[in-house]
Design an enzyme around this catalytic site. Structure first.
Site, PDB file in Angstrom:
ATOM      1  N   GLU A   1     -13.975 -84.525   7.340  1.00 32.83           N
ATOM      2  CA  GLU A   1     -14.910 -83.633   8.030  1.00 32.83           C
ATOM      3  C   GLU A   1     -16.089 -83.184   7.170  1.00 32.83           C
ATOM      4  OE1 GLU A   1     -11.697 -83.179   7.633  1.00 32.83           O
ATOM      5  OE2 GLU A   1     -11.190 -81.121   7.097  1.00 32.83           O
ATOM      6  N   ASN A   2     -16.049 -83.418   5.869  1.00 33.30           N
ATOM      7  CA  ASN A   2     -17.227 -83.093   5.060  1.00 33.30           C
ATOM      8  C   ASN A   2     -18.380 -84.065   5.282  1.00 33.30           C
ATOM      9  OD1 ASN A   2     -15.498 -84.961   3.676  1.00 33.30           O
ATOM     10  ND2 ASN A   2     -16.786 -84.750   1.876  1.00 33.30           N
TER      11      ASN A   2
END
Lengths: 217, 233, 217, 233
Positions: C47-48
């Site tokens: 998700e980064n």
């Protein structure tokens, strides 16, 4: 190009400072580019997704995927970027455009602008005009002082549906340059050879005129 | 007014514009994308009572860690501070106010300010503790929470490449919050490994157009960073 | 790695199909990558801001600007992309991730998940867990069946603050594989050598068990 | 369920999935970015009662123009149709319902659906005719209009490059609405001049990650298009 339009554009070019980000509306404002000094560091924003566009050189082969919001093929200058429509309007709504030049059907002495719809006659949509008008740091309107029937376009109160309220900084016509101020519409420059009485007669809006400070253009 | 050709400056001059009490967005997810040189200068200059907005609290000795340790941060708006035991301790001792948002909502709240809106309507977190306290509204037969946008006075961002007009290119997972914050803050200070003349970056490669950037500072690539080879275009 | 964890990961790998987009939570789930067939076409989302990451090969020099959300240096596989945090979570909220594997402090028979906060003891923040749990197509929880004091973690009703409600599809522990269904928590597989009575004794939640259809793992 | 390796298909198969009555987002600002090959196939296949969402109506003989002329479009959600006299005539005759939004709001309404929200709160258009009829709400002492997101069953997008997983790269000002629509529709069909094997596009060059794309169709570059040289990475 009619000389009135050349007159407007030549004067409008003085409203741009080096280092600025400028948006040029469809039609007459697009041609302002040619009135800016060629070496002036200015980035022209076009809301379809480019910052730093410039007209194509005479015989340059167009890239068919590079247009401005008026549909003209464009090139880019050093420092240009391309981006999607959401980012393009984020830039507009965050007031990152220094000055926008737009045409108008009507303007008024409160700085209201009507340039998108003539009920029953012309309603192709609003495009990007509303957000540009509402959020740009300075909105300069370039238009003829009267319509083709001679009717006033610089009004006390717009009658057509508005694009945005209280959005105009300056209006440049072939007859005068007018700033929208708290007090009303203040004439900064008047066209060479035009007298104040003739200007007032061609204008519905009340005009604030200090003849001692009036410039010519 | 934009002054395209007056943005390239020094670390010292760029950071000196930040006053005590400023709200500052800071890019980065972990170390990548964290503008460490700008933050080190902020530590050196001594500004205090800061509100920081950052995905995480870095680690105690990296990025915003030293600012927290030095007591210069009054409030931190974030999604996770688990890798910084000093920040957790400061929070638990009541010396650091920490406001937690789910990571994607934090990103959207910042992006929303960057797009010039007041806020957005979401179903994320309805019926959970972290979703409590939000104003809710019914639309089309369902309930939505209002998430106000988050803006800031300043954003400090880390780019790989820049030009002197302020166009920015990020690299790898160092992108993260940087382009969102560059849209959402009133003044944006960028550090980059290389600051080129306008025209050296391909228009399509630019992530943050120069319209959003106030100042650009060139920093030295850390010698021990094998990943730090800028990708020219 | 303890054999219980290996057992969980080996079973969890069967929940991934070729061609899927998969998110692996911090901790144990991250290691699931090593249990997938090396030639399986799967893109791992972190998700980064990366889709298609993979662990670095043994002695590969890390690119310090390429990490996953757990902070590990990563490489990418063919078909990978990198992007900003807003796009990363748009992908999550639009349910473009097929399956997410996460750890848990507590789960319950309604499919509720608690994995971000233990009031008074542990509250580092929620990171991206809430949106992943609420919006992923399938959420598979990987956790020990009981906590280190032997207390049940598979509950009738979670007591800790929830990450998301009704979000879990499947729970895999060293003792059992359980699907969350309309009727309740249905045991699909039970660990080799474990009897049903022992499983029930180690579990607070009501378990639906059809011994004739029960698999072993 | 995503099936990464089953997305590369034919024009015919991709468009055949669209039923009568579908809502369809169509990329493009003017001709650049308009998925003309997909639209020509849609014309050929005959789907009707369509709702189209597109910045503009193209010109009478380009893009969505022929669909409008053929009476296949029931409703058009757009910002400007000034270059298509046929669309204006159809609208004036009451045969085409046209819903006009300011261009940036249209882009944001689409992007908002793509981000998974219900809507957003804006001050654009307050006090104007085009801003009428919206629900308004007071927050922090000011009035804001609620702008609901716009989603669609399908999006048709034009890319320069793609890979078989569905990763997309746009070019020049053909980007415009395409990446936003690719996020906002349930099924996304992309046309591209080249469809490569996975790994041929640099991860940082991808505008729309494959997670958002359902199908990819390779189209022939028009011979008379000097700008159509794909930029490999």
């Amino acid at each position: 190009m009619p000389s009135d339009q050349q007159h407007i554009l030549a004067r409008a070019a003085k409203e741009v400072a080096a280092g600025q980000i400028v948006n040029l509306g469809i039609g007459l404002p697009t041609r302002l580019f040619h009135y800016l000094p060629p070496d002036m560091e200015v980035l022209v924003h076009s809301e379809n997704g480019v910052l730093g566009c410039q007209p194509l050189e005479g015989d340059a082969e167009p890239d068919l995927e590079m247009i401005d919001s008026g549909g003209a093929y464009i090139g880019t200058r050093p420092g240009a970027s391309v981006f999607d429509s959401a980012l393009s309007f984020a830039m507009i709504r965050r007031s990152r455009v220094d000055v926008t030049f737009m045409g108008a059907f009507e303007v008024d002495q409160q700085g209201n602008l009507a340039n998108w719809k003539i009920p029953g006659k012309f309603s192709p949509g609003i495009g990007g005009a509303m957000e540009l008008a509402q959020k740009v740091r300075r909105l300069v309107v370039l238009c003829s002082h009267n319509d083709k029937h001679g009717n006033a376009k610089i009004l006390r109160q717009c009658r057509l549906p508005l694009t945005a309220r209280h959005c105009i900084s300056t209006i440049i016509t072939e007859k005068a340059v007018m700033n929208v101020t708290e007090a009303g519409l203040e004439v900064v420059d008047i066209a060479e050879g035009l007298d104040v009485a003739s200007l007032r007669a061609a204008t519905e809006a009340e005009l604030i005129i200090d003849e001692h400070r009036l410039g010519r253009f | 007014m934009t002054r395209l050709n007056h943005k390239h400056t020094t670390l010292e001059a760029a950071i000196a514009a930040i006053p005590d009490g400023a709200s500052i967005m800071v890019g980065g997810f972990g170390t990548p994308g964290t503008p460490c040189a700008l933050l080190d200068e902020l530590l050196a200059q001594g500004q205090k009572r800061l509100t920081l907005i950052k995905n995480d609290a870095n680690e105690p000795d990296i990025g915003i860690g030293p600012l927290i340790r030095a007591g210069r941060v009054e409030r931190l708006i974030t999604s996770h501070i688990g890798l910084n035991r000093v920040a957790i301790e400061e929070m638990n001792q009541g010396r650091l106010a920490v406001e937690i948002h789910p990571q994607g909502l934090l990103a959207e709240k910042i992006r929303c300010a960057g797009a010039g809106h007041y806020g957005f309507l979401t179903d994320i977190g309805l019926g959970t503790e972290i979703g409590e306290g939000r104003r809710e509204i019914d639309c089309d037969g369902r309930t939505w929470a209002i998430e106000p946008a988050i803006r800031a006075d300043f954003a400090l961002v880390h780019a790989d490449l820049a030009d002197t007009y302020g166009n920015l290119v990020y690299r790898g997972t160092a992108i993260n919050f940087n382009p969102l914050m560059a849209m959402a803050a009133d003044r944006v200070i960028a550090q980059a490994y290389r600051v080129e003349a306008p025209g050296r970056l391909a228009p399509a490669s630019i992530h943050t157009p120069c319209a959003f950037v106030s100042q650009v500072v060139q920093i030295a690539p850390a010698a021990d960073r094998p990943g730090d080879h800028a990708h020219a275009v």
